[in-house]
Each structure stands twice: as C-alpha cells, then as structure tokens.
Scaffold this motif. Structure first.
Motif, PDB file in Angstrom:
ATOM      1  N   CYS A  37       0.850  -1.195   0.000  1.00 25.38           N
ATOM      2  CA  CYS A  37       0.000   0.000   0.000  1.00 25.38           C
ATOM      3  C   CYS A  37       0.886   1.245   0.000  1.00 25.38           C
TER       4      CYS A  37
ATOM      5  N   THR B 128      -0.398   4.313  -1.985  1.00 26.53           N
ATOM      6  CA  THR B 128      -1.187   5.467  -2.418  1.00 26.53           C
ATOM      7  C   THR B 128      -2.489   5.524  -1.632  1.00 26.53           C
ATOM      8  N   ALA B 129      -3.134   6.701  -1.675  1.00 23.15           N
ATOM      9  CA  ALA B 129      -4.412   6.858  -0.986  1.00 23.15           C
ATOM     10  C   ALA B 129      -5.463   5.903  -1.546  1.00 23.15           C
ATOM     11  N   LYS B 130      -5.465   5.701  -2.867  1.00 31.43           N
ATOM     12  CA  LYS B 130      -6.434   4.784  -3.475  1.00 31.43           C
ATOM     13  C   LYS B 130      -6.219   3.363  -2.976  1.00 31.43           C
ATOM     14  N   GLU B 131      -4.961   2.962  -2.865  1.00 26.07           N
ATOM     15  CA  GLU B 131      -4.676   1.608  -2.371  1.00 26.07           C
ATOM     16  C   GLU B 131      -5.104   1.473  -0.914  1.00 26.07           C
TER      17      GLU B 131
ATOM     18  N   THR C  78       9.397   4.441   3.977  1.00 25.44           N
ATOM     19  CA  THR C  78       8.910   5.363   2.954  1.00 25.44           C
ATOM     20  C   THR C  78       9.119   6.795   3.414  1.00 25.44           C
TER      21      THR C  78
ATOM     22  N   THR D 282       4.462  10.521   1.966  1.00 24.48           N
ATOM     23  CA  THR D 282       3.551   9.403   1.731  1.00 24.48           C
ATOM     24  C   THR D 282       2.762   9.080   2.996  1.00 24.48           C
TER      25      THR D 282
ATOM     26  N   THR E 126       0.032  11.696   3.333  1.00 20.60           N
ATOM     27  CA  THR E 126      -1.039  11.499   2.359  1.00 20.60           C
ATOM     28  C   THR E 126      -1.949  10.345   2.767  1.00 20.60           C
ATOM     29  N   LEU E 127      -1.349   9.231   3.183  1.00 18.50           N
ATOM     30  CA  LEU E 127      -2.149   8.064   3.544  1.00 18.50           C
ATOM     31  C   LEU E 127      -2.875   8.270   4.865  1.00 18.50           C
TER      32      LEU E 127
END
Length: 260
Positions: A218, A220-223, A240, A244, A247-248
């Motif tokens: 995971c 990205t936000a979509k993931e 990371t 990131t 964002t998450l």
C-alpha cells in the motif's frame, strides 16, 4: 540448510551472545521495573474509526531521503498523523537499534512497534526495556506451542502482538493461538486477484473481533481505501518518505474511508 533455517540460527546466535552479557533473569527483572513507562494500548488505537497508518524506520534501507536522522524522522512521522512508528531491527546491528530507539523515545511520543524476528522470550523482555509498545510475531518461525507461549508473554508485559501471517493456514494458526491482531502480508501473492482482494480473502475467514493490519503493498491513498474496503484496520508502510505517510494518514482519517 534453508534460508529460513539459516536466518533462525543467526537470530538465535545473536540472542545467545547478548544473554551471555546480560542474563535472562536480569533483563526479565528490568522489563518489569516500575520505573518503565507503561505500554500504550495499541489494540485500542487500531479500533479507531477509519484506517490507521504505521510507518517504518529502517536505518539500513537503500533510500534514506528524509531518514538521515531517526529522531527527526520520527518527529515528522508523528506530525504527519501516523498511528504508530515501527522500527526495524537488522541482523548484527542490535546495538545501533538500541541507540536509535533511545533517541526516538526522547523526541517522539508515538507508540513504538518493534519489527524483529522474535523467537526467544529474551527478546520480548529486551523489547519492553527498550520501550516497545508492540511487537511483530511471525507465525512461520515457530511451532504452535511456541507461538502460544511467546504471544502470552508479550501480552503479560502489557504489549500488543501483531501476529504476522501470509496465508489462510497461518491465519488459522494465529487465531487458534489467541491472537487479537493479525499483520497480514500478501506481498508475495502471485494469483489473479489484486493484493487488496487477496488480503480480503484472508480477512473474511477471521472472527470479526480480530483486528487486521495490511503489511505492505500500500503506497497510495487509493490503495489504502481498497485495503480498508477489504477489512484493513491499518496499513504498514515499509521505509517510505514522510510525504507518503501524511497522504495516507489523511486518506485513512477521511469520512469516506471504509471502517469496521
């Protein structure tokens, strides 16, 4: 000797070396000292609405970027909205870990997840002395009796065990041992499903009260939204950047994020 058995042997040798310097009884006594700060209730934190983010610090990862100073990185992760900070212990570098963890504890208030290959009770008491609030416990590394014993010891010290599994068989072993939080790693999955779908396939076989952390896969936000939609209470971000994490964490706390 398999790679796995070699790794287990290396860990056992390192633990034996440390125990030769500080006995089991000494570290056990230190881990129960009334002067130690009580562990955070990580399981309760994972029950919060949305999908939490656990960010890892790995001193020996190839890409440092904003990881040059472990204390500064930990403080940035805390400010970014992460739920937990994970620290990865590397073979032959335990002393580096001790120094880093002491520094991190001085400047960062986030609960600490210690990510090491735990195979011996000695390591559990060491972790408590180092200020760990939670530990990763890998099912593959031990038989059922040892899994139950180490899980019980972690919980007896007030810490939370994130029991790491990779497939439904290991998940059943973890639940049978009494695990209340599973760290589900499907990054090795090679079937036709997406990683969130593979994760969800394991989650659907778990009792509802068992919490689920997606260990990797995971970024990205979509993931994150997809993993949350398939039952993730939190996602684990291996080494990371802080951006990131921010964002998450923002996505995981959004009202639109699926929640249990």
């Amino acid at each position: 000797m398999t790679v796995e058995n070699r790794l287990l042997a290396d860990v056992a040798a390192e633990v034996a070396g440390r125990e030769a310097l500080v006995t089991f009884q000494e570290v056990k006594s230190a881990s129960r000292s009334p002067h130690l700060e009580s562990p955070s209730d990580v399981r309760s934190m994972l029950l919060a609405s949305g999908c939490g983010v656990i960010t890892a610090f790995d001193r020996f990862a190839s890409d440092w970027r904003d990881h040059n100073d472990p204390g500064d990185f930990a403080s940035q992760v805390e400010d970014s909205g992460a739920l937990l900070l994970s620290y990865t212990i590397r073979r032959a570098h335990f002393a580096d870990g001790v120094r880093d963890l002491k520094y991190i504890r001085e400047v960062c208030g986030l609960p600490l997840l210690l990510h090491d290959l735990i195979i011996d009770p000695y390591q559990i008491h060491e972790a408590r002395v180092l200020g760990a609030d939670a530990l990763v416990l890998a099912v593959w590394a031990m038989d059922q009796a040892k899994l139950e014993s180490l899980l019980d010891r972690i919980e007896s010290l007030g810490m939370t065990a994130l029991v790491e599994v990779h497939n439904p068989q290991e998940a059943r072993r973890a639940v049978d041992a009494g695990a209340s939080v599973l760290a589900i790693d499907v990054t090795g999955y090679r079937g036709e499903m997406t990683l969130p779908e593979a994760f969800g396939g394991i989650c659907r076989q778990l009792p509802r009260e068992v919490l689920r952390v997606a260990m990797g896969g995971c970024f990205t936000a979509k993931e994150l939204m997809r993993f949350a939609g398939h039952g993730a209470d939190a996602v684990y971000l291996p080494h990371t950047d802080v951006a990131t994490t921010r964002t998450l964490a923002t996505a995981g706390s959004h009202p639109a994020c699926p929640s249990r």
